[in-house]
Design an enzyme around this catalytic site. Structure first.
Site, PDB file in Angstrom:
ATOM      1  N   ALA A 123       0.809  -1.220   0.000  1.00 32.98           N
ATOM      2  CA  ALA A 123       0.000   0.000   0.000  1.00 32.98           C
ATOM      3  C   ALA A 123       0.844   1.273   0.000  1.00 32.98           C
ATOM      4  CB  ALA A 123      -0.922  -0.025   1.217  1.00 32.98           C
ATOM      5  N   ASN A 191       2.444  -4.243   7.961  1.00 40.75           N
ATOM      6  CA  ASN A 191       3.007  -4.634   6.653  1.00 40.75           C
ATOM      7  C   ASN A 191       3.745  -3.479   5.993  1.00 40.75           C
ATOM      8  OD1 ASN A 191       1.970  -7.394   6.462  1.00 40.75           O
ATOM      9  ND2 ASN A 191      -0.014  -6.386   6.525  1.00 40.75           N
ATOM     10  N   HIS A 221      -0.457   7.461   3.360  1.00 37.02           N
ATOM     11  CA  HIS A 221       0.924   7.153   3.751  1.00 37.02           C
ATOM     12  C   HIS A 221       1.859   8.141   3.075  1.00 37.02           C
ATOM     13  CE1 HIS A 221      -0.323   3.458   5.612  1.00 37.02           C
ATOM     14  NE2 HIS A 221      -0.750   2.924   4.490  1.00 37.02           N
TER      15      HIS A 221
HETATM   16  N1  LIG Z   1       1.871  -5.760   2.112  1.00 44.67           N
HETATM   17  C1  LIG Z   1       0.861  -4.886   2.259  1.00 44.67           C
HETATM   18  O1  LIG Z   1       0.999  -3.668   2.073  1.00 44.67           O
HETATM   19  C2  LIG Z   1      -0.480  -5.415   2.674  1.00 44.67           C
HETATM   20  C3  LIG Z   1      -1.625  -4.626   2.474  1.00 44.67           C
HETATM   21  C4  LIG Z   1      -2.849  -5.153   2.831  1.00 44.67           C
HETATM   22  C5  LIG Z   1      -2.940  -6.396   3.417  1.00 44.67           C
HETATM   23  N2  LIG Z   1      -1.801  -7.112   3.645  1.00 44.67           N
HETATM   24  C6  LIG Z   1      -1.838  -8.436   4.289  1.00 44.67           C
HETATM   25  O2  LIG Z   1      -2.135  -9.406   3.302  1.00 44.67           O
HETATM   26  C7  LIG Z   1      -2.872 -10.483   3.897  1.00 44.67           C
HETATM   27  C8  LIG Z   1      -4.157 -10.717   3.095  1.00 44.67           C
HETATM   28  O3  LIG Z   1      -4.951  -9.544   3.122  1.00 44.67           O
HETATM   29  P1  LIG Z   1      -6.499  -9.616   2.685  1.00 44.67           P
HETATM   30  O4  LIG Z   1      -7.032  -8.231   2.776  1.00 44.67           O
HETATM   31  O5  LIG Z   1      -6.644 -10.390   1.429  1.00 44.67           O
HETATM   32  O6  LIG Z   1      -7.082 -10.464   3.903  1.00 44.67           O
HETATM   33  P2  LIG Z   1      -8.527 -11.178   3.981  1.00 44.67           P
HETATM   34  O7  LIG Z   1      -8.827 -11.255   5.443  1.00 44.67           O
HETATM   35  O8  LIG Z   1      -9.505 -10.521   3.085  1.00 44.67           O
HETATM   36  O9  LIG Z   1      -8.239 -12.650   3.420  1.00 44.67           O
HETATM   37  C9  LIG Z   1      -7.352 -13.539   4.043  1.00 44.67           C
HETATM   38  C10 LIG Z   1      -7.794 -14.951   3.662  1.00 44.67           C
HETATM   39  O10 LIG Z   1      -6.766 -15.851   4.106  1.00 44.67           O
HETATM   40  C11 LIG Z   1      -7.377 -16.959   4.788  1.00 44.67           C
HETATM   41  N3  LIG Z   1      -6.382 -17.443   5.764  1.00 44.67           N
HETATM   42  C12 LIG Z   1      -5.915 -16.811   6.863  1.00 44.67           C
HETATM   43  N4  LIG Z   1      -4.975 -17.554   7.459  1.00 44.67           N
HETATM   44  C13 LIG Z   1      -4.821 -18.682   6.728  1.00 44.67           C
HETATM   45  C14 LIG Z   1      -3.988 -19.835   6.825  1.00 44.67           C
HETATM   46  N5  LIG Z   1      -3.108 -19.977   7.833  1.00 44.67           N
HETATM   47  N6  LIG Z   1      -4.106 -20.790   5.867  1.00 44.67           N
HETATM   48  C15 LIG Z   1      -5.002 -20.673   4.865  1.00 44.67           C
HETATM   49  N7  LIG Z   1      -5.826 -19.601   4.712  1.00 44.67           N
HETATM   50  C16 LIG Z   1      -5.731 -18.625   5.635  1.00 44.67           C
HETATM   51  C17 LIG Z   1      -8.649 -16.395   5.391  1.00 44.67           C
HETATM   52  O11 LIG Z   1      -9.617 -17.419   5.585  1.00 44.67           O
HETATM   53  C18 LIG Z   1      -9.088 -15.386   4.343  1.00 44.67           C
HETATM   54  O12 LIG Z   1      -9.955 -15.956   3.364  1.00 44.67           O
HETATM   55  C19 LIG Z   1      -3.134 -10.065   5.355  1.00 44.67           C
HETATM   56  O13 LIG Z   1      -2.176 -10.666   6.212  1.00 44.67           O
HETATM   57  C20 LIG Z   1      -2.924  -8.570   5.338  1.00 44.67           C
HETATM   58  O14 LIG Z   1      -2.470  -8.063   6.588  1.00 44.67           O
HETATM   59  C21 LIG Z   1      -0.590  -6.651   3.246  1.00 44.67           C
END
Ligand SMILES: NC(=O)c1ccc[n+]([C@@H]2O[C@H](COP(=O)([O-])OP(=O)(O)OC[C@H]3O[C@@H](n4cnc5c(N)ncnc54)[C@H](O)[C@@H]3O)[C@@H](O)[C@H]2O)c1
Length: 270
Positions: A123, A191, A221
């Site tokens: 992001a 993150n 940000h």
């Molecule tokens: N790098 C970045 O800038 C950034 C930005 C936004 C989100 N993220 C991270 O990316 C990840 C995904 O974000 P999102 O918005 O798609 O989340 P989300 O909650 O919409 O989806 C996550 C999915 O992963 C599944 N899940 C969780 N733990 C699991 C496991 N151990 N094994 C299998 N499935 C599992 C959940 O059931 C869910 O369907 C999160 O950890 C979030 O913090 C990173």
């Protein structure tokens, strides 16, 4: 074509699946895994070329690259085992790598088994400049995050320091400290702080400022980097993902762009 499998089929995972299905990225999506098996199966069958739904452990065996879009727990569960099997990995839950032990293990394993670990920009904007600048000498990296009050509720720092968000009527600085401290106090910011620290001068030296702003609807940000190259500043106003308001739409797009870059004959940017 590179065979990928996606672990975590939520806001980001689904965007990637749709991008592959529409041919925006030239990779083959062979499998998806999610704790919510039924929802993942229903989503898979909505795609023109449905991937198989399986466990994360099974998925590792059938792909060239594992794409993690699940959680920090999932990173700890799958990253070392994927690398030991010689698979490349893309990680969205970058906060997991603020653990020095895991970062060291992952670095050693990736070297030993000849794999790559991809961390998309997520992001934030400005990592290209930061990577270039870090070849020289960097004096300071500061991230100022402006957040609507609702996205700060229940953050451990807010609860521990008894910050009364309801009394904040104008833009107010509520936290200033290292990325290491910010990660503990504001896990939802983890993150962004982690990726910035890893690309630059580490979690202890990267400064984070968090501003509560009742007039905002988007997470903003701002990054300021100073060094012997000069100085740069970036600012992004993030539209929240419709599927998960905690996630910025740009984060999903950055994952898609990272995958698209794998097969691009011309590589643009640092
Ligand atoms: N790098 C970045 O800038 C950034 C930005 C936004 C989100 N993220 C991270 O990316 C990840 C995904 O974000 P999102 O918005 O798609 O989340 P989300 O909650 O919409 O989806 C996550 C999915 O992963 C599944 N899940 C969780 N733990 C699991 C496991 N151990 N094994 C299998 N499935 C599992 C959940 O059931 C869910 O369907 C999160 O950890 C979030 O913090 C990173």
């Amino acid at each position: 074509m590179i065979k990928i499998g996606i672990v975590g089929c939520g806001a980001i995972g689904k965007e990637i699946c749709r991008a592959v299905d529409k041919g925006i990225i030239k990779v083959q999506l062979v499998a998806i895994a999610d704790r919510k098996l039924q929802a993942a199966s229903a989503f898979a069958s909505s795609l023109r070329s449905p991937p198989e739904v399986m466990s994360a452990e099974e998925l590792i065996d059938v792909v060239d690259m594992v794409v993690e879009c699940a959680s920090q727990t999932a990173v700890r569960e799958i990253l070392p085992s994927a690398l030991k099997k010689g698979k490349d990995v893309m990680i969205m839950s970058v906060g997991a790598l603020t653990s020095p032990e895991l970062l060291k293990e992952v670095t050693l394993l990736a070297r030993k088994y000849g794999c790559r670990v991809y961390l998309p920009s997520g992001a934030i904007v400005g990592l290209d400049g930061l990577k270039s600048a870090s070849i020289g000498k960097i004096d300071s990296v500061t991230l100022t995050t402006r957040k609507p009050l609702s996205s700060l509720e229940r953050a451990p720092y807010i609860e521990q320091c008894k910050v009364d968000l309801s009394t904040i009527k104008e833009s107010t600085l509520i936290f200033e400290g290292s990325a290491e401290e910010a990660v503990k106090g504001f896990p939802d910011n983890v993150n962004v702080a982690a990726t910035l620290s890893l690309a630059g001068i580490g979690t202890q030296n990267t400064k984070i400022r968090i501003i509560a702003d009742p007039t905002l609807e988007r997470n903003v940000h701002e990054i300021c980097v100073k060094g012997n190259f000069g100085k740069f500043e970036t600012r992004v106003e993030n539209v929240p993902s419709t599927a998960n308001p905690k996630t910025s739409y740009l984060a999903a797009l950055s994952a898609i762009a990272t995958l698209r870059r794998l097969s691009d004959p011309i590589q643009i940017g640092t």
